[in-house]
Design an enzyme around this catalytic site. Sequence first.
Site, PDB file in Angstrom:
ATOM      1  N   HIS A 326       0.805  -1.218   0.000  1.00 39.29           N
ATOM      2  CA  HIS A 326       0.000   0.000   0.000  1.00 39.29           C
ATOM      3  C   HIS A 326       0.841   1.272   0.000  1.00 39.29           C
ATOM      4  O   HIS A 326       0.365   2.320  -0.436  1.00 39.29           O
ATOM      5  CB  HIS A 326      -0.953   0.005   1.198  1.00 39.29           C
ATOM      6  CG  HIS A 326      -2.164  -0.843   1.006  1.00 39.29           C
ATOM      7  ND1 HIS A 326      -2.172  -2.198   1.242  1.00 39.29           N
ATOM      8  CD2 HIS A 326      -3.412  -0.526   0.578  1.00 39.29           C
ATOM      9  CE1 HIS A 326      -3.374  -2.683   0.977  1.00 39.29           C
ATOM     10  NE2 HIS A 326      -4.135  -1.698   0.563  1.00 39.29           N
ATOM     11  N   GLY A 327       2.055   1.202   0.490  1.00 40.66           N
ATOM     12  CA  GLY A 327       2.837   2.422   0.468  1.00 40.66           C
ATOM     13  C   GLY A 327       4.144   2.290   1.216  1.00 40.66           C
ATOM     14  O   GLY A 327       4.307   1.411   2.073  1.00 40.66           O
TER      15      GLY A 327
END
Length: 477
Positions: A326-327
């Site tokens: 996700h990041g």
Amino acid sequence: MFFNSLSFAIFLPIVFVLYWFVFHKTKSTQNAVLIIASYYFYSCWDWRFLFLLVFSTFLDYYTGIQIEKAKTDGFRKFWFWLSISVNLGFLGIFKYYNFFASSFSELLNGFGLHSSPLLLNVVLPVGISFYTFHGLSYVIDIYLKRIKAEYNFVDYSLFVSYFPLLVAGPIERATHLLPQVKIKRTFDYEKAKEGVYQIIWGLVKKVVIADTCATYANAIFDHYTSMNSLSLLLGAFYFAFQIYGDFSGYSDMALGMSKLFGIDLLRNFNYPYFSRDIAEFWRRWHISLSSWFRDYVYIPLGGSKGSKFKQVRNVFVIFLLSGFWHGANWTFIAWGFINALYFLPLLLLHKNRSNIETVQLQWDLSSLKVLWNIVATFGLSCLAWIFFRAKSIEIAFDYIARIFSNRSFIPQYLENERYSYEMVLLVLIFILVEWNAKTKIEPISGKYSILKLVLCLAALLALGTYSDYKEFIYFQF
């Protein structure tokens, strides 16, 4: 170009007309229209990254063929690892290099060795995590001899770059999407009508729920130090529905507009906030990503088989990877770690497959337990979402500590000079609508569909002026 923008409202009908009324005679012309439309759609973000998309497409197309043609295992492995390493290399450079460089520098500084990391001033190409995973699954499936390589470059290009799913999924499999793009599609009125309903409901989720919740969630998270316990709880509640409405709304619109072109995409959300435990939640939330990690990481590691140590290891690997996907921030890794902790007791007690069927409530005492499980699971999800939303792990812990230490539940005004509690009523109405439709793809179809459609359009008109065509959250991933 956002799905909820005026430019896209012009773009989609033009593609629809060209697809069905001008270039509809053969599969090749239909696919050509969608390819051109997809490349134009992607170039609207940043035309320079279109070359990266084309290169990634050609890489996996070519290596897939070479893997299939290879005469020895050595050559098969060479082409396989070439594709894997280049794909993950691009993803690592654009998405994770600065994170690793900064983290390593901070580690050295902690030991008294001062360093200044060399950071890259690059923009993250939109959708890179999604189309990279499309290519990876395709190459892996060929290497494992689950599928044959695709020799038609246009067909394969459409599989990778199909614009409804290009920038935020769902993450498709070649076994599901490629067979559909290899045949000529014929117009199906009923499917198109379903698609329109799903697009409208996706817009409601995005504009009416996500964007309005974002107004309050942002105000609370950005000024959390001055908020009391009630407001902090509401901030987590609003963000939970912001991210759900935002991402599932995008997925609904992607699935709906794809039906307009006679193509079915994988379902990505299945009413996750009605889950009775975390395992069920992850079977219903971002289904295409969860199933991707299950099939290509979790099961190859041994899944739920083997020793308890290996089972626990596999659970943490899968959730930490999901968070990291996700990041490039420790908050996402913490979010994945927390969900692994939630999941672990279910796995060890062999209850991770307990709630497979759709939840139903009866007028008896057992329903109270079911309802409690739903509320408790949602509460645990909201707690984890605080780490997902916070700018740092320290802020997330401080936010949670203030919830329990403040102990003030007096309504507070927010910066927009309105009480936010009418928003709670709107979300509760949304929950009831979804509960009533939990066995369907979307709530609009069925009885009184015209009335429900009118109400949805009225809600869009009433609240759409406040949305400012906000970007979708998952575009950053």
